[in-house]
Motif scaffolding. Structure first.
Motif, PDB file in Angstrom:
ATOM      1  N   GLU A 470       1.110  -1.669  -0.020  1.00 55.61           N
ATOM      2  CA  GLU A 470       0.215   0.356   0.216  1.00 55.61           C
ATOM      3  C   GLU A 470       1.120   0.886   0.118  1.00 55.61           C
ATOM      4  O   GLU A 470       0.611   2.326  -0.805  1.00 55.61           O
ATOM      5  CB  GLU A 470      -0.959   0.116   1.491  1.00 55.61           C
ATOM      6  CG  GLU A 470      -1.918   1.263   1.495  1.00 55.61           C
ATOM      7  CD  GLU A 470      -3.131   1.927   0.126  1.00 55.61           C
ATOM      8  OE1 GLU A 470      -3.689   2.638   0.283  1.00 55.61           O
ATOM      9  OE2 GLU A 470      -3.278   0.790  -1.074  1.00 55.61           O
ATOM     10  N   ASP A 471       1.784   1.113   0.742  1.00 57.18           N
ATOM     11  CA  ASP A 471       2.975   2.348   0.633  1.00 57.18           C
ATOM     12  C   ASP A 471       3.472   3.065  -0.209  1.00 57.18           C
ATOM     13  O   ASP A 471       3.824   3.588  -0.960  1.00 57.18           O
ATOM     14  CB  ASP A 471       3.995   2.010   1.912  1.00 57.18           C
ATOM     15  CG  ASP A 471       3.455   2.283   3.069  1.00 57.18           C
ATOM     16  OD1 ASP A 471       2.200   3.194   3.333  1.00 57.18           O
ATOM     17  OD2 ASP A 471       4.392   1.801   3.993  1.00 57.18           O
ATOM     18  N   ARG A 472       3.880   1.587  -1.602  1.00 53.43           N
ATOM     19  CA  ARG A 472       4.360   1.704  -2.622  1.00 53.43           C
ATOM     20  C   ARG A 472       3.247   2.355  -3.217  1.00 53.43           C
ATOM     21  O   ARG A 472       3.899   3.319  -4.410  1.00 53.43           O
ATOM     22  CB  ARG A 472       4.841   0.572  -3.210  1.00 53.43           C
ATOM     23  CG  ARG A 472       5.752   0.007  -4.116  1.00 53.43           C
ATOM     24  CD  ARG A 472       6.222  -1.098  -4.316  1.00 53.43           C
ATOM     25  NE  ARG A 472       6.312  -1.373  -6.238  1.00 53.43           N
ATOM     26  CZ  ARG A 472       7.633  -0.483  -6.992  1.00 53.43           C
ATOM     27  NH1 ARG A 472       8.193  -1.085  -6.175  1.00 53.43           N
ATOM     28  NH2 ARG A 472       7.530  -0.844  -8.017  1.00 53.43           N
ATOM     29  N   LEU A 473       2.214   1.687  -3.261  1.00 53.02           N
ATOM     30  CA  LEU A 473       1.085   2.354  -4.194  1.00 53.02           C
ATOM     31  C   LEU A 473       0.550   4.214  -3.463  1.00 53.02           C
ATOM     32  O   LEU A 473       0.323   4.875  -4.782  1.00 53.02           O
ATOM     33  CB  LEU A 473      -0.408   1.592  -4.200  1.00 53.02           C
ATOM     34  CG  LEU A 473      -0.285  -0.094  -4.256  1.00 53.02           C
ATOM     35  CD1 LEU A 473      -1.056  -0.317  -3.905  1.00 53.02           C
ATOM     36  CD2 LEU A 473      -0.168  -0.033  -6.028  1.00 53.02           C
ATOM     37  N   CYS A 474       1.258   4.084  -2.618  1.00 57.19           N
ATOM     38  CA  CYS A 474       0.855   5.682  -2.455  1.00 57.19           C
ATOM     39  C   CYS A 474       1.561   6.191  -2.821  1.00 57.19           C
ATOM     40  O   CYS A 474       1.410   7.730  -3.629  1.00 57.19           O
ATOM     41  CB  CYS A 474       0.430   5.647  -0.864  1.00 57.19           C
ATOM     42  SG  CYS A 474      -1.000   4.942   0.047  1.00 57.19           S
ATOM     43  N   ASP A 475       2.750   6.251  -3.560  1.00 61.63           N
ATOM     44  CA  ASP A 475       3.748   6.923  -3.800  1.00 61.63           C
ATOM     45  C   ASP A 475       3.972   6.663  -5.298  1.00 61.63           C
ATOM     46  O   ASP A 475       3.904   7.737  -5.856  1.00 61.63           O
ATOM     47  CB  ASP A 475       5.145   5.823  -3.344  1.00 61.63           C
ATOM     48  CG  ASP A 475       5.901   5.944  -1.484  1.00 61.63           C
ATOM     49  OD1 ASP A 475       5.429   6.872  -1.259  1.00 61.63           O
ATOM     50  OD2 ASP A 475       7.119   5.226  -1.131  1.00 61.63           O
ATOM     51  N   THR A 476       3.085   6.106  -5.283  1.00 59.65           N
ATOM     52  CA  THR A 476       3.322   5.909  -7.304  1.00 59.65           C
ATOM     53  C   THR A 476       1.845   6.860  -7.647  1.00 59.65           C
ATOM     54  O   THR A 476       1.772   7.726  -8.672  1.00 59.65           O
ATOM     55  CB  THR A 476       2.828   4.663  -7.419  1.00 59.65           C
ATOM     56  OG1 THR A 476       4.126   3.531  -7.142  1.00 59.65           O
ATOM     57  CG2 THR A 476       3.043   4.474  -9.320  1.00 59.65           C
ATOM     58  N   ASN A 477       1.006   6.651  -6.892  1.00 65.22           N
ATOM     59  CA  ASN A 477      -0.388   7.468  -7.393  1.00 65.22           C
ATOM     60  C   ASN A 477      -0.819   8.056  -6.530  1.00 65.22           C
ATOM     61  O   ASN A 477      -1.844   9.504  -7.177  1.00 65.22           O
ATOM     62  CB  ASN A 477      -1.504   6.379  -7.428  1.00 65.22           C
ATOM     63  CG  ASN A 477      -1.223   5.182  -8.077  1.00 65.22           C
ATOM     64  OD1 ASN A 477      -1.161   5.442  -9.289  1.00 65.22           O
ATOM     65  ND2 ASN A 477      -1.320   3.983  -7.461  1.00 65.22           N
TER      66      ASN A 477
END
Length: 600
Positions: A470-477
């Protein structure tokens, strides 16, 4: 009253039965706090004998108090267990489980007979329950009898019992340890060393009371609340005494280097395996490990401290300064606060993973002595995190970590600056043994796609994986920096209590049993703000998927049904079934491999 320090073959060698009275509590020891640490102690003794060719110094396991019973001549000698029944029961389960392992792998031989001698009384004389050296309290007698007779006879409804689980743990561990493919010794040699460790290497203080001794008074005295000297008290007294003997200003030394330890924070109890002790004692244990770069005995911290002074020829001022300086580093590790996000994430995952064995390495890396800057520190902890997170997801054992991390620390201490992450990466990449190898992407993908991680990882550790995605998706999106909340609940997408009506099986491709395994893999798990209403949780995907996306701000959930954010090349937004679980599992595996990347 007679007090003796005895090995197990002396305690259990004669025909005797140690009986646990009815009023004592049932068996309560568990794997994490007692069985695993005991097994590590036993295998350490066995490995030391294999490596050095001589019997190592005995390992002290504490004290037991027993009381003699009068019995007619020619009958079985009886001792009531006043204190130590958990310890005695566990040692019997350990010895019997190893004996069973030997018989299954090697057949009946001299080593199995040696263990039977300390597990069972002479069967030509004593029958039934009199054959057992230890006889537990009423509540445990049935499962103890079954486990000690032959573990395979324990029925399914009793296999969750702690006694049955302890026996199974020790038997499985013995088989795995003896058949280690990386060992240079034969299976027979490893079993022989294991038997020696159990029979002769484990020692107890046996307080044998006569019938006239007041057993209750002695029990209360042994278990009374007291204020014994701690290891840190002994170190402090020795340090200040040495300072006085060499003419240093003792008051100044105390004020500059020890007074801060009088804060209550350092006296708070923390747990290390089966040991609970003040945080200051825990710090000294890790500080010694960092300095000695070898395994340190938690039971002999003060002795190890004096050995450090001798081996390294350290002066009083040097020692006091080192303790004081590294105490500040230790406190920053314990509080897990850092300005850098990469390091904060590392602290969080390290703490949740309970990988305290890394502490000596971290003490050095986060100190000024390491000579590394922030970027080099980030690179170092990324490598360590990738190594232990991949191993955690792949369910690799942590048993060999101490023997692996101490040599790593020795090498790290020889290097400065940019060489530090390079040497860490090289050592981790070169590790090939099962207990230390850095899992490849294929291993990680296999674990995510095939293993029921919902059962195999603790909830806290499983959350680490989903939070990181989820943190990775936050950073991306997300344009604004955001992080996944750390207190979410794990939810099955295809529910555990599914029905054929709402969740029909796809033709004949997947059986009911296959589905019930697959639904516990990572591909079928997500995070929710709160546990869903059972009716919603078990409802059909057409309703559940929309509700998840509607009531959750997590990217992990929005991408389940929102076409705009569903990853390219996947088709799970229309329905949720075994194909979708596998497809999402493959996508999650790619994310996890990237998050905890390892060098090519």
């Amino acid at each position: 009253m007679d007090v003796s320090i005895l090995p197990l073959h002396k305690i259990f060698g004669l025909d005797v039965q140690f009986r646990v009275p009815l009023y004592q509590r049932p068996y309560v020891w568990d794997r994490e706090r007692q069985w695993e640490p005991l097994w590590e102690d036993v295998t350490a003794l066995a490995q030391s004998e294999l490596d050095n060719g001589v019997h190592p110094a005995p390992h002290f396991l504490g004290a037991v108090v027993v009381r003699q019973q009068s019995n007619p001549v020619g009958t079985l000698e009886i001792r009531d267990v006043i204190d130590g029944q958990q310890r005695l029961t566990t040692l019997q389960l350990l010895a019997d489980a190893v004996e069973e392992a030997i018989r299954e792998v090697e057949g009946v031989n001299i080593e199995s007979k040696k263990l039977r001698k300390i597990v069972l009384n002479d069967d030509d004389i004593f029958a039934g329950d009199d054959q057992f050296k230890v006889w537990p309290t009423n509540a445990d007698q049935l499962v103890f009898r079954l486990a000690m007779t032959d573990y395979d006879t324990v029925p399914e409804d009793l296999k969750d019992n702690s006694i049955a689980q302890a026996h199974a743990f020790f038997k499985s561990s013995a088989c795995n340890w003896a058949q280690d493919e990386d060992s240079q010794q034969s299976i027979a040699e490893r079993f022989a060393a294991l038997v020696n460790a159990i029979r002769s290497g484990l020692h107890l203080v046996v307080i044998d009371l006569s019938e006239k001794d007041n057993a209750q008074a002695i029990f209360e005295t042994l278990n009374a609340r007291g204020t014994p000297l701690l290891a840190s008290d002994l170190v402090k007294n020795h340090l200040l005494s040495q300072a006085q003997s060499v003419g240093l200003d003792v008051e100044a030394l105390h004020f500059n280097h020890w007074k801060s330890f009088e804060d209550d924070w350092w006296r708070q109890e923390v747990t290390l395996g089966r040991i609970s002790w003040p945080r200051l004692d825990a710090f000294l244990f890790y500080w010694l490990g960092m300095n000695l770069t070898r395994e340190v005995s938690a039971q002999r911290v003060f002795d190890e401290y004096r050995r450090l002074l001798t081996e390294h020829d350290l002066g009083v001022q040097e020692v006091a300064s080192s303790i004081s300086d590294f105490a500040g580093v230790f406190k920053s590790l314990e509080e897990s606060l850092h300005e850098d996000r990469t390091i904060n994430d590392f602290f969080y995952r390290w703490q949740v993973s309970q990988l305290r064995v890394l502490t000596p390495v971290l003490l050095w890396l986060f100190s000024d002595k390491s000579g590394i800057n922030l970027s080099q520190l980030e690179n170092s902890v990324r490598l360590l995190e990738s190594w232990f997170m991949r191993r955690m997801i792949c369910r690799r054992s942590t048993q060999g970590y101490q023997n692996f991390l101490h040599p790593l620390l020795r090498e790290v201490k020889k290097h400065k600056g940019e060489d530090v992450p390079a040497i860490i990466g090289e050592i981790l990449s070169d590790a090939k043994a099962v207990n230390t190898a850095w899992p490849e992407d294929a291993d990680l993908q296999s674990a995510i796609l095939e293993r029921p991680l919902y059962f195999q990882l603790s909830r806290a550790r499983l959350r680490l994986v989903l939070e990181a995605v989820e943190d990775r998706l936050c950073d991306t999106n997300s344009k604004a920096e955001s992080r996944c909340p750390r207190d979410l609940t794990i939810e099955h997408l295809l529910p555990v209590s599914w029905t054929q009506e709402d969740w029909p099986l796809e033709g004949n491709r997947f059986s009911r049993d296959e589905r019930n395994v697959l639904l516990h893999t990572l591909g079928n798990l997500t995070l929710v703000n709160d546990k869903l209403n059972p009716a919603l949780s078990n409802s059909a995907w057409s309703k559940k998927g929309l509700e998840l996306a509607k009531h959750s701000n997590l990217h992990l959930n929005k991408m389940l049904t929102h076409e705009a954010v569903v990853p390219a090349g996947v088709s799970w937004s229309n329905e949720w079934n075994e194909n979708a679980i596998q497809e999402r599992g493959e996508w999650l595996a790619r994310q996890v491999c990237d998050i905890w990347a390892r060098p090519e």
